[in-house]
Design a protein around this motif. Structure first.
Motif, mmCIF file in Angstrom:
data_model
loop_
_atom_site.group_PDB
_atom_site.id
_atom_site.type_symbol
_atom_site.label_atom_id
_atom_site.label_comp_id
_atom_site.label_asym_id
_atom_site.label_seq_id
_atom_site.Cartn_x
_atom_site.Cartn_y
_atom_site.Cartn_z
ATOM 1 N N ARG A 126 3.166 -97.134 -95.971
ATOM 2 C CA ARG A 126 2.580 -96.096 -94.855
ATOM 3 C C ARG A 126 2.638 -94.366 -95.515
ATOM 4 N N GLU A 127 1.621 -94.169 -94.931
ATOM 5 C CA GLU A 127 1.714 -93.078 -95.405
ATOM 6 C C GLU A 127 1.595 -91.683 -94.467
ATOM 7 N N ARG A 128 1.673 -90.572 -94.992
ATOM 8 C CA ARG A 128 1.305 -89.647 -93.517
ATOM 9 C C ARG A 128 0.516 -88.461 -94.274
ATOM 10 N N TYR A 129 0.208 -87.399 -93.604
ATOM 11 C CA TYR A 129 0.014 -86.259 -93.471
ATOM 12 C C TYR A 129 0.093 -85.041 -93.419
ATOM 13 N N ASP A 130 0.584 -83.954 -93.575
ATOM 14 C CA ASP A 130 0.276 -83.324 -92.927
ATOM 15 C C ASP A 130 -0.009 -81.699 -93.345
ATOM 16 N N SER A 131 -0.709 -80.540 -92.715
ATOM 17 C CA SER A 131 -1.475 -79.293 -93.221
ATOM 18 C C SER A 131 -0.886 -78.773 -92.011
ATOM 19 N N PHE A 132 -0.555 -77.237 -92.541
ATOM 20 C CA PHE A 132 -0.246 -75.811 -91.385
ATOM 21 C C PHE A 132 -0.125 -75.260 -92.128
ATOM 22 N N SER A 133 -0.306 -73.386 -91.410
ATOM 23 C CA SER A 133 -0.093 -72.462 -92.051
ATOM 24 C C SER A 133 1.449 -72.224 -91.482
ATOM 25 N N GLY A 134 1.692 -71.101 -92.675
ATOM 26 C CA GLY A 134 3.163 -70.569 -92.461
ATOM 27 C C GLY A 134 3.914 -71.523 -93.514
ATOM 28 N N ALA A 162 1.236 -75.827 -83.084
ATOM 29 C CA ALA A 162 0.080 -74.719 -83.811
ATOM 30 C C ALA A 162 -1.330 -75.223 -84.127
ATOM 31 N N PRO A 163 -2.027 -74.095 -83.117
ATOM 32 C CA PRO A 163 -3.698 -74.467 -84.089
ATOM 33 C C PRO A 163 -4.003 -74.948 -84.708
ATOM 34 N N ASP A 164 -3.767 -75.211 -85.860
ATOM 35 C CA ASP A 164 -4.190 -75.554 -86.961
ATOM 36 C C ASP A 164 -2.956 -76.283 -87.435
ATOM 37 N N SER A 165 -2.227 -76.465 -87.247
ATOM 38 C CA SER A 165 -1.159 -77.248 -87.014
ATOM 39 C C SER A 165 -1.967 -78.841 -87.467
ATOM 40 N N VAL A 166 -1.973 -79.949 -88.901
ATOM 41 C CA VAL A 166 -2.053 -81.556 -88.311
ATOM 42 C C VAL A 166 -1.025 -82.576 -88.868
ATOM 43 N N ALA A 179 -6.009 -91.335 -95.060
ATOM 44 C CA ALA A 179 -5.395 -90.272 -94.142
ATOM 45 C C ALA A 179 -6.900 -89.285 -93.153
ATOM 46 N N TYR A 180 -7.007 -88.943 -94.465
ATOM 47 C CA TYR A 180 -7.928 -88.080 -94.518
ATOM 48 C C TYR A 180 -8.972 -87.683 -94.497
ATOM 49 N N GLU A 181 -10.126 -88.989 -94.545
ATOM 50 C CA GLU A 181 -11.003 -89.556 -94.970
ATOM 51 C C GLU A 181 -11.227 -90.206 -93.088
ATOM 52 N N ARG A 182 -10.258 -90.295 -92.691
ATOM 53 C CA ARG A 182 -10.229 -92.046 -91.666
ATOM 54 C C ARG A 182 -10.070 -90.104 -90.612
ATOM 55 N N TYR A 183 -9.493 -89.173 -90.372
ATOM 56 C CA TYR A 183 -8.786 -88.846 -89.259
ATOM 57 C C TYR A 183 -9.257 -87.000 -89.761
ATOM 58 N N GLY A 184 -10.406 -86.647 -90.875
ATOM 59 C CA GLY A 184 -10.667 -84.826 -91.164
ATOM 60 C C GLY A 184 -11.140 -83.888 -90.661
ATOM 61 N N ASN A 185 -10.605 -83.134 -90.281
ATOM 62 C CA ASN A 185 -10.547 -82.035 -89.916
ATOM 63 C C ASN A 185 -10.439 -80.373 -90.271
ATOM 64 N N TYR A 186 -10.949 -79.524 -90.035
ATOM 65 C CA TYR A 186 -10.659 -78.512 -90.045
ATOM 66 C C TYR A 186 -10.669 -77.225 -88.677
ATOM 67 N N TYR A 187 -9.697 -75.820 -89.456
ATOM 68 C CA TYR A 187 -9.754 -75.059 -88.145
ATOM 69 C C TYR A 187 -10.195 -73.835 -88.848
ATOM 70 N N PHE A 188 -10.803 -73.198 -87.819
ATOM 71 C CA PHE A 188 -11.113 -71.598 -89.169
ATOM 72 C C PHE A 188 -12.041 -70.598 -87.408
ATOM 73 N N SER A 189 -11.028 -69.462 -87.894
ATOM 74 C CA SER A 189 -12.045 -68.425 -86.528
ATOM 75 C C SER A 189 -11.561 -69.437 -85.101
ATOM 76 N N TYR A 210 -14.400 -81.587 -87.512
ATOM 77 C CA TYR A 210 -14.141 -82.853 -87.520
ATOM 78 C C TYR A 210 -14.892 -83.378 -88.043
ATOM 79 N N ASN A 211 -14.695 -84.148 -89.478
ATOM 80 C CA ASN A 211 -15.258 -84.935 -90.359
ATOM 81 C C ASN A 211 -14.891 -86.187 -91.158
ATOM 82 N N GLY A 212 -13.429 -86.603 -89.914
ATOM 83 C CA GLY A 212 -12.827 -88.297 -90.268
ATOM 84 C C GLY A 212 -14.066 -89.219 -89.920
#
Length: 731
Positions: free
Chosen positions: A475-483, A490-494, A583-593, A598-600
């Protein structure tokens, strides 16, 4: 902390498994031994020789060093078949042989002059084999070679091997790639002690983000299998497999203290200990390493790496053991900005046709970084610029426990639990020369977590067959966030998750008194998705847990025949392989301004490749000369591409993103030779020709299909000469 929870979970589960196995198993309390002396070709005792003893049924490794009188001993051995190997330190003297141990046995090990330093390998079939038995192309770098050449990183130790292209972009701590047989860096799988090691936080789900931080602290040897290996080792083994083997410890307590320095403001300190207790019933090895580059290639790019690697094994009873391993790395490196352009630089490029890549000279680059007037000259781009308040700080932690049990001489099983935790913290301030510098200091994190559970059994089926079958859960988990802290709101948390189940089997057939070896293997791996947690409540990946991603099917076969009298081995290997979507290729997304993109694609199919190779190995002059030639061909049938414009009607409403597409072809030839003209002289050379082509243009808007970053021709040579106590190594 997630790290402590993961390690605690690993240890708890593994101890429970070991306790259950101990309760249900019948243990043979009788223990045998092997002892003797290590001798040179003239029959003289060889002190400080390295000895490795491997159980052919259980793959358990024991290592030792001969005494000043050349004596060695291994105690507490279950009876059965073993492979033993001995090598004289700094000399071109080695030996290996098969030994049947029943009772307290004495065997003197007589070394011979040989061009090959290592003759027992594990990675080709996930089991110990002599080089004559292997039908695949595989090379090894042992701890003696690593020490003599002062290779303090894993990639650097592989640089001289045939078929391998290692590149580091900006010096210690910067992006490092390993490309095997003209394929991409994500097509090389990385193992630690035979267990897959990868980074869930990497966009490709591979181990590439670890490479620049992997040092040779407690490394016993590195085996590199060229060609497909997915049937045994799963995802990412399209072009090759790197297996890093840890030191096993054993023997009387010993240690090492090393301190060295050099260019770039580099200082390296290393402290290691090892040994055994109660006649090696408990063995241990641990190394602490610190690498500092205070200046770096351009004086203002410091890098710091603090690592600890350790292994301990406890023999519960003869044939039953539990092994724990821990590998921790903390790194800190100054960031650089991506290459950029100014109007003066762009003026040097033609309006149409090819543009020659000419970098801005270093003295002018330094003026640009300080915001001063510079002379563009004939430069067509501005290379990476140092960001004085940008940095990457992080760590990875890998912990694993393995329970091995040899039930009978022909029946063995093992259970493995491993956890890998990755954390990367990117900090940037307003002082850099880049075009998109923040007004105040910003911080963002990308983290990854993988847990692997593996159960494997090996059964000797009659006099000719050894059958292996196993199961893996990952099993794998990927997370990204600011701060500094993660918050699901948070709006940019994944947070992205997926799981997989795999079943695999292998049959090794030995005929004609061991001269003919045939191996066949197969694997089935399925995937299950979890609904991601994304700050945008209207993301397009709802209910993905109801989807069934495509299954990966792989098969593999090899054959080798050894002509004893002529010292000739012919071999062939064919197999298909895969890389599972991350996981990123399946669900990839980004948040800017305030905007979500979404790109996954959760429905992505695994990447697929078919590879075939064949070769000949020849021993000459009593193994003093060994030459090898291999032809290879790989067809990347399907890969995962990033398309700037997707076809209309995408089910997830994407404009651009990941999608399956055609791959490419890589073919070529590898040649290598090893010479040992004298007992204290060894020469190794290799040449590789590689021709890689993509099925789509590698430069946008052209018909250019050559794969960038792959050298068509590569030549390497390494010479080791010992005179008295002085050893000189050149490569």
């Amino acid at each position: 902390m997630p790290v402590s929870r993961n390690i605690a979970l690993v240890l708890t589960r593994s101890l429970a498994i070991a306790a259950l196995a101990l309760t249900l198993s019948t243990v043979n309390a009788m223990a045998d031994s092997l002892s003797g002396h290590v001798l040179d070709p003239q029959g003289r005792a060889v002190p400080r020789a390295s000895i490795r003893l491997i159980d052919r049924s259980g793959s358990t490794l024991r290592a030792g060093i001969s005494s000043a009188e050349g004596a060695y001993a291994f105690q507490g051995l279950p009876p059965g078949e073993y492979l033993v190997e001995a090598t004289a330190a700094s000399d071109a003297l080695t030996m290996s042989q098969r030994i049947l141990i029943f009772g307290n046995q004495t065997e003197d090990l007589r070394l011979v002059i040989s061009g090959r330093s290592t003759t027992i390998l594990v990675t080709a079939s996930d089991a110990p084999q002599s080089v004559e038995e292997i039908g695949k192309a595989i090379d090894v770098v042992d701890s003696g070679q690593i020490a003599l050449r002062d290779n303090f990183s894993i990639p650097e130790a592989l640089r001289d091997l045939p078929g391998v292209r290692v590149k580091t972009l900006e010096g210690p701590g910067s992006t490092t790639t390993i490309k095997s047989r003209g394929l991409r860096t994500e097509d090389t799988a990385v193992l630690i002690d035979g267990i897959r090691f990868r980074d869930a936080a990497s966009p490709k789900g591979d181990a590439s983000a670890f490479l620049e931080d992997m040092v040779t602290a407690d490394t016993d040897r590195i085996e590199f299998l060229r060609g497909s290996g997915s049937s045994l080792y799963g995802s990412h083994a399209l072009g090759g497999v790197v297996n890093i083997t840890s030191k096993s410890g054993g023997g009387s307590p010993h240690g090492q203290i090393l301190s060295e320095g050099g260019g770039l403001g580099l200082f390296r300190n290393l402290f290691s200990i090892g040994g055994g207790v109660a006649e090696d019933r408990l063995t241990y090895s641990d190394t602490f390493s610190q690498l500092n580059t205070f200046r770096g290639v351009r004086k203002d790019t410091p890098y710091k790496n603090t690592s600890n690697q350790g292994t301990a094994r406890y023999d519960i009873a003869p044939g039953m053991s539990v092994t724990g391993r821990l590998w921790y790395v903390h790194h800190h490196v100054t960031s650089t900005e991506s290459p950029t352009f100014t109007s003066a630089v762009l003026a040097n490029s033609p309006s149409t046709g090819e543009v020659r890549a000419i970098a801005l000279p270093i003295d002018q680059l330094e003026l640009f970084e300080r915001g001063q007037t510079f002379n563009a000259g004939s430069a067509t781009f501005i290379p990476n610029q140092i960001d004085p308040d940008g940095r990457r700080v992080g760590y990875f932690l890998s912990g694993g426990v393995t329970f091995d049990h040899r039930v009978t001489a022909g029946t063995t099983y093992r259970i493995v639990v491993q956890s890998v935790t990755t954390k990367r913290d990117y900090v940037d301030g307003p002082l850099g020369p880049g075009s998109f510098e923040p007004l105040t200091e910003t911080e963002s994190q990308i983290n990854g977590y993988t847990t692997l559970v593996k159960a494997e059994a090996e059964q000797r089926a009659g006099p000719y067959n050894r059958v292996t079958f196993g199961y893996e859960f990952e099993r794998e988990r990927y997370d990204s966030f600011s701060g500094a802290d993660y918050s699901a709101t948070a709006p940019d948390s994944v947070e992205l998750k997926q799981r997989s189940h795999a079943f695999y089997a292998q049959d090794r057939v030995s005929l004609a008194d061991g001269r003919l070896q045939v191996t066949a293997a197969g694997r089935i791996q399925t995937f299950r998705l979890n609904e991601p947690t994304i700050g945008d409540p209207f993301h397009p990946y709802a209910n993905v847990s109801a989807l069934t991603p495509p299954t990966a099917y792989t098969g593999d076969g090899s054959i080798a025949y050894f002509f004893v009298q002529s010292g000739t081995k012919i071999r062939a290997h064919v197999g298909n392989s895969f890389r599972a979507p991350s996981a990123y290729e399946r669900y990839g997304n980004y948040y800017f301004s305030g905007f979500y993109g979404y790109n996954g694609d959760p429905t992505l199919s695994p990447e697929r490749a078919v590879a075939v190779d064949g070769g000949i190995d020849q021993n000459l002059y009593g193994s003093k000369v060994q030459v090898s030639a291999t032809w290879f061909y790989t067809n990347l049938q399907q890969i995962i591409r990033y398309l700037n414009v997707l076809p209309a009607g995408d089910p997830f409403g994407r404009f651009d993103g990941y999608a399956n597409g055609g791959g490419g072809i890589a073919r070529g030839a590898e040649f290598s030779a090893r010479f040992a003209p004298a007992a204290r002289t060894r020469v190794e050379t290799s040449y590789t020709f590689t021709n890689s082509e993509s099925k789509s243009p590698t430069i946008t808007g052209t018909n250019y299909t050559d794969v960038l970053g792959v050298s068509r021709h590569k030549f390497s040579a390494a010479v080791t000469q010992t005179v008295g106590r002085l050893t000189v190594a050149y490569d």
